[in-house]
Design an enzyme around this catalytic site. Structure first.
Site, PDB file in Angstrom:
ATOM      1  N   GLY A 272      -3.211   1.175   9.958  1.00  0.00           N
ATOM      2  CA  GLY A 272      -2.120   1.474   9.036  1.00  0.00           C
ATOM      3  C   GLY A 272      -2.663   1.780   7.661  1.00  0.00           C
TER       4      GLY A 272
ATOM      5  N   HIS B  25       2.555  -5.628   7.076  1.00  0.00           N
ATOM      6  CA  HIS B  25       1.416  -5.489   6.169  1.00  0.00           C
ATOM      7  C   HIS B  25       1.575  -4.245   5.288  1.00  0.00           C
ATOM      8  CE1 HIS B  25      -3.128  -5.610   5.377  1.00  0.00           C
ATOM      9  NE2 HIS B  25      -2.791  -4.400   4.969  1.00  0.00           N
ATOM     10  N   GLU B  26       1.925  -3.115   5.901  1.00  0.00           N
ATOM     11  CA  GLU B  26       2.021  -1.865   5.130  1.00  0.00           C
ATOM     12  C   GLU B  26       3.223  -1.886   4.178  1.00  0.00           C
ATOM     13  OE1 GLU B  26      -0.569  -0.222   5.095  1.00  0.00           O
ATOM     14  OE2 GLU B  26      -1.413  -1.052   6.931  1.00  0.00           O
TER      15      GLU B  26
ATOM     16  N   GLN C 129      -2.674   2.978  -1.299  1.00  0.00           N
ATOM     17  CA  GLN C 129      -4.099   2.813  -0.988  1.00  0.00           C
ATOM     18  C   GLN C 129      -4.900   4.098  -1.181  1.00  0.00           C
ATOM     19  OE1 GLN C 129      -3.189   0.738   2.939  1.00  0.00           O
ATOM     20  NE2 GLN C 129      -5.098  -0.229   2.346  1.00  0.00           N
TER      21      GLN C 129
ATOM     22  N   HIS D 144       2.385  -3.605   1.073  1.00  0.00           N
ATOM     23  CA  HIS D 144       1.645  -2.761   0.127  1.00  0.00           C
ATOM     24  C   HIS D 144       2.597  -2.019  -0.812  1.00  0.00           C
ATOM     25  CE1 HIS D 144      -2.637  -2.904   0.990  1.00  0.00           C
ATOM     26  NE2 HIS D 144      -2.450  -2.711   2.279  1.00  0.00           N
TER      27      HIS D 144
ATOM     28  N   CYS E 227      -7.839  -5.271   5.904  1.00  0.00           N
ATOM     29  CA  CYS E 227      -7.161  -4.196   5.173  1.00  0.00           C
ATOM     30  C   CYS E 227      -8.219  -3.200   4.729  1.00  0.00           C
ATOM     31  CB  CYS E 227      -6.453  -4.792   3.957  1.00  0.00           C
ATOM     32  SG  CYS E 227      -5.669  -3.583   2.882  1.00  0.00           S
ATOM     33  N   LEU E 228      -7.932  -1.913   4.839  1.00  0.00           N
ATOM     34  CA  LEU E 228      -8.932  -0.910   4.456  1.00  0.00           C
ATOM     35  C   LEU E 228      -9.310  -0.999   2.977  1.00  0.00           C
ATOM     36  CD1 LEU E 228      -7.865   2.276   6.472  1.00  0.00           C
ATOM     37  CD2 LEU E 228      -9.575   0.552   7.042  1.00  0.00           C
TER      38      LEU E 228
HETATM   39 NI    NI Z   1      -3.749  -2.997   3.868  1.00  0.00          NI
END
Ligand code: NI
Length: 158
Positions: free
Chosen positions: A46, A132-133, A51, A136, A90-91
């Protein structure tokens, strides 16, 4: 399509609240495609607009199984049920992992890239990824929610 630069830990944009998308134009479609490409490049499941430095309410998800790739615009959680303790990363925090409490099942309402209203029902990993997304988009990151004592620092592989 292009790979976008990721924003990482320490970048204050990650704590900002993203704005609603009012017009789904070619720029948004290009952003969505770039986000999918960027997520795939880093093997993520995701990614949120913030991000890649865009404070707009857009997320992409891909669990790498048929029917699990989504582009969701202005997503909102309309239902959630149960609880699961997830292993999470998380990226934007490539070397950090921890356990996070997430809903077991979730229903999200959003717009797709054609501006059509869609409902996505997810459980387990899909529920985790959606929660999670969407966090963000509200300036929240997983390390703020990590269960005490479970945050691990992993050295990136050379
Ligand atoms: Ni993330």
């Amino acid at each position: 399509m292009a790979i976008r630069n990721l924003r990482y830990e320490g970048d204050e944009i990650l704590n900002k609240i993203s704005r609603e998308i009012t017009v789904i134009d070619d720029k948004i479609k290009e952003l969505a495609n770039d986000m999918i490409e960027t997520m795939h490049k880093y093997d993520g499941v995701g990614l949120a607009g913030v991000q890649v430095g865009i404070l707009k309410r857009i997320i992409v998800i891909d669990l790498y199984e048929e029917g699990t790739q989504f582009v969701l615009i202005n997503p909102i959680i309309i239902k959630q049920k149960g609880e699961q303790i997830c292993d999470e990363g998380c990226l934007s925090y490539p070397s950090k992992f921890g356990k996070v409490k997430r809903p077991k099942e979730i229903v999200v309402e959003a717009l797709d890239l054609n501006g059509k209203k869609v409902k996505v029902k997810g459980k387990d990993l899909l529920a985790q990824a959606l929660a999670h997304e969407i966090d963000h988009l509200n300036g929240k990151v997983f390390i703020d929610k990590v269960e005490p004592g479970t945050l691990e620092n992993v050295k990136p592989q050379q």
